[in-house]
Design a protein around this motif. Sequence first.
Motif, PDB file in Angstrom:
ATOM      1  N   ASN A 190       0.877  -1.099   0.008  1.00  0.00           N
ATOM      2  CA  ASN A 190      -0.126   0.081  -0.018  1.00  0.00           C
ATOM      3  C   ASN A 190       0.848   1.137   0.103  1.00  0.00           C
ATOM      4  N   HIS A 191       2.279   0.985   0.267  1.00  0.00           N
ATOM      5  CA  HIS A 191       2.885   2.292   0.591  1.00  0.00           C
ATOM      6  C   HIS A 191       4.428   1.982  -0.092  1.00  0.00           C
ATOM      7  N   PRO A 192       4.765   3.022  -1.007  1.00  0.00           N
ATOM      8  CA  PRO A 192       6.000   2.861  -1.562  1.00  0.00           C
ATOM      9  C   PRO A 192       7.229   2.721  -0.507  1.00  0.00           C
ATOM     10  N   GLY A 193       8.184   1.707  -0.741  1.00  0.00           N
ATOM     11  CA  GLY A 193       9.021   1.330   0.161  1.00  0.00           C
ATOM     12  C   GLY A 193       8.798   0.502   1.107  1.00  0.00           C
ATOM     13  N   GLN A 194       7.544   0.093   1.134  1.00  0.00           N
ATOM     14  CA  GLN A 194       7.157  -0.806   2.247  1.00  0.00           C
ATOM     15  C   GLN A 194       7.897  -2.050   2.188  1.00  0.00           C
ATOM     16  N   ALA A 195       8.244  -2.658   1.022  1.00  0.00           N
ATOM     17  CA  ALA A 195       8.877  -3.804   0.960  1.00  0.00           C
ATOM     18  C   ALA A 195       9.599  -3.820  -0.393  1.00  0.00           C
ATOM     19  N   SER A 196      10.383  -4.962  -0.716  1.00  0.00           N
ATOM     20  CA  SER A 196      11.307  -4.833  -1.908  1.00  0.00           C
ATOM     21  C   SER A 196      10.457  -5.790  -3.036  1.00  0.00           C
ATOM     22  N   PHE A 197      10.304  -4.961  -4.371  1.00  0.00           N
ATOM     23  CA  PHE A 197       9.578  -5.508  -5.463  1.00  0.00           C
ATOM     24  C   PHE A 197      10.033  -6.802  -5.676  1.00  0.00           C
ATOM     25  N   ARG A 198      11.300  -7.065  -5.560  1.00  0.00           N
ATOM     26  CA  ARG A 198      12.009  -8.097  -6.060  1.00  0.00           C
ATOM     27  C   ARG A 198      11.864  -9.180  -4.961  1.00  0.00           C
ATOM     28  N   GLY A 199      12.386  -8.791  -3.771  1.00  0.00           N
ATOM     29  CA  GLY A 199      12.077  -9.755  -2.611  1.00  0.00           C
ATOM     30  C   GLY A 199      10.529 -10.582  -2.556  1.00  0.00           C
ATOM     31  N   GLN A 200       9.661  -9.495  -2.830  1.00  0.00           N
ATOM     32  CA  GLN A 200       8.152 -10.294  -2.716  1.00  0.00           C
ATOM     33  C   GLN A 200       7.992 -11.195  -3.805  1.00  0.00           C
ATOM     34  N   PHE A 201       8.318 -10.835  -5.036  1.00  0.00           N
ATOM     35  CA  PHE A 201       8.391 -11.413  -6.196  1.00  0.00           C
ATOM     36  C   PHE A 201       9.120 -12.996  -5.908  1.00  0.00           C
ATOM     37  N   GLU A 202      10.164 -12.995  -5.608  1.00  0.00           N
ATOM     38  CA  GLU A 202      10.922 -14.229  -5.231  1.00  0.00           C
ATOM     39  C   GLU A 202      10.511 -14.911  -4.156  1.00  0.00           C
ATOM     40  N   ARG A 203       9.700 -14.355  -3.186  1.00  0.00           N
ATOM     41  CA  ARG A 203       9.155 -15.193  -2.027  1.00  0.00           C
ATOM     42  C   ARG A 203       7.996 -15.719  -2.867  1.00  0.00           C
ATOM     43  N   VAL A 204       7.087 -15.207  -3.509  1.00  0.00           N
ATOM     44  CA  VAL A 204       5.892 -15.748  -4.174  1.00  0.00           C
ATOM     45  C   VAL A 204       6.337 -16.915  -4.736  1.00  0.00           C
ATOM     46  N   LEU A 205       7.236 -16.758  -5.670  1.00  0.00           N
ATOM     47  CA  LEU A 205       7.801 -17.952  -6.648  1.00  0.00           C
ATOM     48  C   LEU A 205       8.204 -19.128  -5.911  1.00  0.00           C
ATOM     49  N   ALA A 206       8.808 -18.690  -4.757  1.00  0.00           N
ATOM     50  CA  ALA A 206       9.329 -19.922  -3.940  1.00  0.00           C
ATOM     51  C   ALA A 206       7.923 -20.603  -3.256  1.00  0.00           C
TER      52      ALA A 206
END
Length: 431
Positions: A190-206
């Motif tokens: 909901n907020h810029p900077g709240q998480a890493s785009f890449r980190g979130q994607f990688e965790r979802v993929l895993a």
Amino acid sequence: MTIDRSRIEEENQIRLSWHESDLAHAVDVVDRSGVDAEAVIVEVARFSAAAPSWAVGTGGTRFGRFPGGGEPRDTFEKVDDIAMLNALTGANRTVSLHVPWDDPGLGAGAAALRRHAEELGIGFDAMNSNTFQDNPSTTDDRTVSYKFGSLANVDDGARRAAVEHNRYVIELGVELGSRALTVWLADGMNHPGQASFRGQFERVLAGLGEIYAHVPDDWEMYTEHKPYEPAFYSSVNNDWGTSLLLAQGTGDRVKCLVDLGHHLPNTNIEQVVSRLAMVGRLGGFHFNDSKYGDDDLTVGSITPFQLFLIVGELLEAGGGQMPAAAYMIDESHNLKDPLEDLIQATDALQVALAQALCVNRTDLADAQRANDPARAAEVLHRGFRTDVRPLVAEARRRNGAALEPLATFRAVGYRAAVTAARGADSVATGL
Ligand code: RM4
Ligand code: MN
Ligand code: MN
């Protein structure tokens, strides 16, 4: 609640002679355009779209909910409603469950629900796992929450709970006779900077990889994208490209599911369909219509021409038939009687399919080869503007369903009967 098929037949009898003369005319018009009207009827009769378990109750918005009478009180009654819907349309032969909104429990519970559905001629389509709300069965201890995401969460416990919930939904689906799992995630920011785009994607993929390890060999798994809501700055699986990356990165039997309301305004959805089909990753479809966002309005009520073009691309992918995929109606009903809306949605789908089948594909290919866009438009529009309703009614009649489903639904008094049985203020689980 038993369905009195003889009442449907009586209603059909009232309309039969009009139907026959309308049908004869429609068959003439279509045959003359070089399309086999009989083949159109057969293909429409073959088509079926699952009804979601959550759509037989009244939906709501965050501003309120106005329940109608006789809403199903449990999953058994939801299946009863879907059996009624199918008796009228002949084209909703399966139910798609959303867990935990509809969780019969493993073992005896699942067996009883399966038996109940089988008795009514209803099968189980793709299972939907819900990790967008805290789910008491897997987050019991209250130390784990999906507030900051499920598979994308930095918290190991939340990720584990989400994988575990999906594993449970698969197990339940196996007991019910389902063959697919749909994973739609609310994860995002909901907020810029709240998480890493890449980190979130990688965790979802895993996480998807861990879930896929539990998917039986004869099952498929679908990733469903959505640009925003409930995450309003970014969603992890935000568009078809990301969905494809996730599917390809997870495994062969992972495909993408296209929900018609899950695109940014003006997206060319028919092109998305063509691309995904081209790479063999189009696995499922959620039908609805929208004006602005994920509005979950009645199929074909806002953009019928777009729906016609989308179905045309599906036929293209299936070599003139609807390709095997998990088709479902994903709507939320705030004003209409949910069953009436589902009747209209199914009818709109059948109409779009018949119109798309009425396009002379040989003529279209000729026009394309000749670089003749005017002729191509002519061919498309001839299909789109054909009054295919008698062909659709005939497909329904051959499936033992209603020539006019909405009028028949009202005539047989189903809503009044279930309101008497279930009460005027029963509330179904769901949206
Ligand atoms: C989401 C998405 C999912 C559906 C939920 C209820 O927006 O469309 O498919 O399961 O809503
Ligand atoms: Mn959906
Ligand atoms: Mn949606």
